[in-house]
Design a protein around this motif. Sequence first.
Motif, mmCIF file in Angstrom:
data_model
loop_
_atom_site.group_PDB
_atom_site.id
_atom_site.type_symbol
_atom_site.label_atom_id
_atom_site.label_comp_id
_atom_site.label_asym_id
_atom_site.label_seq_id
_atom_site.Cartn_x
_atom_site.Cartn_y
_atom_site.Cartn_z
ATOM 1 N N GLU A 256 35.727 30.653 32.877
ATOM 2 C CA GLU A 256 35.587 30.515 33.780
ATOM 3 C C GLU A 256 34.950 31.667 34.294
ATOM 4 O O GLU A 256 34.145 30.319 35.101
ATOM 5 N N GLN A 257 34.287 32.458 33.547
ATOM 6 C CA GLN A 257 32.957 33.037 34.345
ATOM 7 C C GLN A 257 31.994 31.975 33.298
ATOM 8 O O GLN A 257 30.298 32.443 35.065
ATOM 9 N N GLN A 258 31.886 31.407 32.666
ATOM 10 C CA GLN A 258 30.435 30.871 32.365
ATOM 11 C C GLN A 258 30.255 29.725 33.067
ATOM 12 O O GLN A 258 29.221 29.696 34.098
ATOM 13 N N MET A 259 31.466 29.188 34.233
ATOM 14 C CA MET A 259 31.174 27.875 34.558
ATOM 15 C C MET A 259 30.556 28.802 35.986
ATOM 16 O O MET A 259 29.752 28.289 36.939
ATOM 17 N N LEU A 260 31.556 30.285 36.002
ATOM 18 C CA LEU A 260 30.622 30.432 37.592
ATOM 19 C C LEU A 260 29.625 31.233 37.949
ATOM 20 O O LEU A 260 28.990 31.247 38.570
ATOM 21 N N ALA A 261 29.177 31.581 36.017
ATOM 22 C CA ALA A 261 27.847 32.097 36.093
ATOM 23 C C ALA A 261 26.751 31.001 37.158
ATOM 24 O O ALA A 261 25.613 30.945 36.678
ATOM 25 N N ILE A 262 26.936 29.719 36.359
ATOM 26 C CA ILE A 262 26.390 28.855 36.423
ATOM 27 C C ILE A 262 26.890 28.085 37.540
ATOM 28 O O ILE A 262 25.609 27.664 38.253
ATOM 29 N N GLY A 263 27.656 27.772 37.668
ATOM 30 C CA GLY A 263 27.766 27.047 39.068
ATOM 31 C C GLY A 263 26.967 28.591 40.428
ATOM 32 O O GLY A 263 26.455 27.692 41.734
ATOM 33 N N ARG A 264 26.838 29.081 40.169
ATOM 34 C CA ARG A 264 26.131 30.653 41.338
ATOM 35 C C ARG A 264 24.523 29.668 41.167
ATOM 36 O O ARG A 264 24.012 30.757 41.811
ATOM 37 N N CYS A 265 24.047 29.478 39.552
ATOM 38 C CA CYS A 265 22.647 29.027 39.891
ATOM 39 C C CYS A 265 22.978 27.703 40.893
ATOM 40 O O CYS A 265 21.728 27.054 41.427
ATOM 41 N N LEU A 266 23.515 27.183 40.715
ATOM 42 C CA LEU A 266 22.817 25.526 40.815
ATOM 43 C C LEU A 266 23.464 25.632 43.176
ATOM 44 O O LEU A 266 22.424 24.856 43.402
ATOM 45 N N MET A 267 24.469 27.027 43.360
ATOM 46 C CA MET A 267 24.341 26.803 44.847
ATOM 47 C C MET A 267 22.973 26.993 44.889
ATOM 48 O O MET A 267 22.779 27.143 46.632
ATOM 49 N N VAL B 240 29.308 21.498 43.510
ATOM 50 C CA VAL B 240 29.645 22.926 42.663
ATOM 51 C C VAL B 240 31.287 22.511 42.168
ATOM 52 O O VAL B 240 31.357 22.626 41.265
ATOM 53 N N PHE B 241 32.147 22.093 43.165
ATOM 54 C CA PHE B 241 33.946 22.562 43.217
ATOM 55 C C PHE B 241 33.636 21.555 42.558
ATOM 56 O O PHE B 241 34.832 21.126 41.515
ATOM 57 N N THR B 242 33.007 20.305 42.291
ATOM 58 C CA THR B 242 32.961 18.445 41.901
ATOM 59 C C THR B 242 33.256 18.862 40.168
ATOM 60 O O THR B 242 33.799 18.514 39.723
ATOM 61 N N ARG B 243 31.964 19.614 40.310
ATOM 62 C CA ARG B 243 31.753 19.968 38.536
ATOM 63 C C ARG B 243 33.098 20.762 37.976
ATOM 64 O O ARG B 243 33.270 20.708 36.525
ATOM 65 N N PHE B 244 33.283 21.948 38.945
ATOM 66 C CA PHE B 244 34.233 22.941 38.572
ATOM 67 C C PHE B 244 35.103 22.971 39.064
ATOM 68 O O PHE B 244 35.552 23.700 40.172
ATOM 69 N N PRO B 245 36.038 22.597 39.605
ATOM 70 C CA PRO B 245 37.863 22.287 39.791
ATOM 71 C C PRO B 245 37.786 23.533 40.040
ATOM 72 O O PRO B 245 38.994 24.186 41.294
ATOM 73 N N ARG B 246 37.898 24.472 38.688
ATOM 74 C CA ARG B 246 38.584 25.509 38.140
ATOM 75 C C ARG B 246 37.944 26.669 39.364
ATOM 76 O O ARG B 246 39.097 27.868 39.890
ATOM 77 N N LEU B 247 37.050 26.610 39.301
ATOM 78 C CA LEU B 247 36.890 27.467 40.931
ATOM 79 C C LEU B 247 37.012 27.632 42.363
ATOM 80 O O LEU B 247 37.464 28.218 42.276
ATOM 81 N N LYS B 248 37.065 26.277 42.211
ATOM 82 C CA LYS B 248 37.109 25.887 43.951
ATOM 83 C C LYS B 248 39.384 27.010 43.683
ATOM 84 O O LYS B 248 39.376 27.365 45.132
ATOM 85 N N GLU B 249 40.032 26.694 42.998
ATOM 86 C CA GLU B 249 41.309 26.766 43.389
ATOM 87 C C GLU B 249 41.138 28.344 43.083
ATOM 88 O O GLU B 249 42.276 28.460 43.324
ATOM 89 N N ARG B 250 40.354 29.548 42.429
ATOM 90 C CA ARG B 250 40.045 30.563 43.003
ATOM 91 C C ARG B 250 39.255 31.025 43.425
ATOM 92 O O ARG B 250 38.543 32.840 43.041
ATOM 93 N N LEU B 251 39.052 31.042 44.531
ATOM 94 C CA LEU B 251 37.694 31.576 45.574
ATOM 95 C C LEU B 251 37.795 32.577 45.707
ATOM 96 O O LEU B 251 37.115 33.757 45.763
ATOM 97 N N SER B 252 39.117 33.100 46.462
ATOM 98 C CA SER B 252 39.514 35.275 46.910
ATOM 99 C C SER B 252 40.318 35.621 45.627
ATOM 100 O O SER B 252 39.977 36.722 45.912
ATOM 101 N N GLN B 253 40.019 34.919 44.342
ATOM 102 C CA GLN B 253 39.975 35.672 42.908
ATOM 103 C C GLN B 253 39.228 36.858 42.754
ATOM 104 O O GLN B 253 37.529 36.140 43.022
ATOM 105 N N LYS B 254 39.197 38.035 41.901
ATOM 106 C CA LYS B 254 38.404 38.442 41.560
ATOM 107 C C LYS B 254 37.712 37.595 41.049
ATOM 108 O O LYS B 254 37.991 38.096 39.691
ATOM 109 N N GLY B 255 36.238 38.094 40.197
ATOM 110 C CA GLY B 255 34.723 37.505 39.348
ATOM 111 C C GLY B 255 36.037 38.475 38.212
ATOM 112 O O GLY B 255 35.872 37.755 37.323
ATOM 113 N N GLY B 256 36.200 39.801 37.843
ATOM 114 C CA GLY B 256 36.346 40.203 36.940
ATOM 115 C C GLY B 256 38.275 39.587 36.013
ATOM 116 O O GLY B 256 38.019 39.757 35.459
ATOM 117 N N THR B 257 38.720 38.899 37.557
ATOM 118 C CA THR B 257 39.560 38.140 36.765
ATOM 119 C C THR B 257 39.855 36.892 35.736
ATOM 120 O O THR B 257 41.168 36.333 35.609
#
Lengths: 285, 244
Positions: free
Chosen positions: B144-155, B122-139
Amino acid sequence: MDLVFALAINGLIWGLIIALIALGLSIIFGLLDIINLAHGDFFMVGTVLAWFIVQSTDNFWLAFILVPIIGLLLGAVIQKLVIVPIKGAAALSIVATFGLSIILQETVRATFGPAPKRLLPPVEGTIPLFGIDYELYRLVAAVISIICLAAFFLFLHKAKLGTWMRAVRHDPETALALGIPVQRIYTITFAIGFGMAALGGVVAAPITTVDFRAGVDILPFCFIAVIIGGLGNLQGTAAAAVLLAFMEGVITAFADPVVARIASLLFMSAVLLVRPQGIFAGATS
Amino acid sequence: MVEPISSHSILRIEDLHAHYGKIHVLQGVNLEIPAGGAVALLGRNGVGKSTTLRSALHLMPRSRGRIYFNGEDITALKPERLAGLGIGYVPQGRGIFPLLSVMDNLTLGLRSKPDPNILDEVFTRFPRLKERLSQKGGTLSGGEQQMLAIGRCLMMSPRLLILDEPTEGIMPILVADIRRTIQSINQSGVSVLLVEQNVKTALKICHQTYIMEKGSIAFEGASADLRKQPETIHRYLGLSLDAA
Ligand SMILES: Nc1ncnc2c1ncn2[C@@H]1O[C@H](COP(=O)(O)OP(=O)(O)OP(=O)(O)O)[C@@H](O)[C@H]1O
Ligand SMILES: [Mg+2]
């Protein structure tokens, strides 16, 4: 001056206990949309169970362990029997929990009798505190409450179940689609709410009277704390409970407790007028 | 006995009906996604696309209809079981939990510690998420939120990914990114059901297209064929492909 100091500390400690109870009220409201008029009685049931267990076993610490567990179980059963059927309808929740409140009070009265009871503190003695002899158990109660409050917030933010509760509160449908068992989270939340009120009950039992009507006085106080802290703001609720009880404690040194409660209500009205989102808005959980 | 389901269908929706109050919103939707395929569900605003997804996923009550996943009748299954079967769902508006951290959002559906290999993927697909792991989703930004929503399913290693308007409100330059992401997920063997307003994007991703009108399916066919029928697109979607 000594009296003022003692009452202020009393208020502070009472506030820590109330914070536990009010947090229970707040999570039930936040997740289930239930205005729980029986919440004070959950506290009362905790005090009575504590009294009963100490009567039978002479062991307060056993009661301290058992009462919250019984509270959790009662909460789970009541959620299934009373809360599930009303399907989150706010108006019905008021009627149903008011009925529940009467049932709990009358059950306790029918079982243990109407006379108020006392429970001796498990830790006896006093400790000199800024020139007064202060009851040691009250300090123990404060420490226990602080530990339990910290444990609650740690659970909410670090445990998977706590994270699930926060997710369900925000968006139950997406939570469900991700595989979170939302109905079970509702049951667990209500159970934890009852458990925390019961925990408050057992901690408070040695410093209050054990009486089937004790919840009637606690309930408005919890609601005021929830409103001043900001609806759904758990840290705010806890802080408001401590602040209010401290304030009432100080006022009680100079005036009747009724005056103190009026002051709390005025404070709440002012907050609702000036900052309806609560005075601690911003620090949402 | 139900008729045997062809083994190559991952999701089949049969005669789906749903109501909002007295309004009969879905009036017999039939839809099938071949295993490994990518299917688009198009239609004007308010025809019932999201309602089709939500009621097929047991997120709202159905009045009638049967749902099969991978040949198994899942009509009576508890809604929280579907994710575990391998159905990933990205709701319209993304469904990010704004107060939870990116990491908590990402692992929300998991019952145990995340598999480090999947996390890496998932991080390889969405490197931007990896840099923001401790950030709140709303920020996070919309993209990026769309990537997070897709990444969450891929998990959760889904077999079917259902996306409701993933490019809605996304900056045009990011739309192609999201399109390529969905295509590559589909090529890795995950079936896709895509609801889209962006017809061009949908036709690029999906082999098969359904068009909905007022609560039921009005057109069904290969995307390649639909591309050659601008009058069909115009009739049901009110636009021409060039303008889309
Ligand atoms: N919660 C609801 N309560 C009542 N009516 C609703 C609700 N949600 C949707 N509707 C109505 O049902 C119909 C179908 O809505 P739906 O959201 O499925 O449309 P859609 O095709 O997804 O539209 P869009 O492209 O705008 O997302 C619309 O007329 C809508 O107004
Ligand atoms: Mg929609």
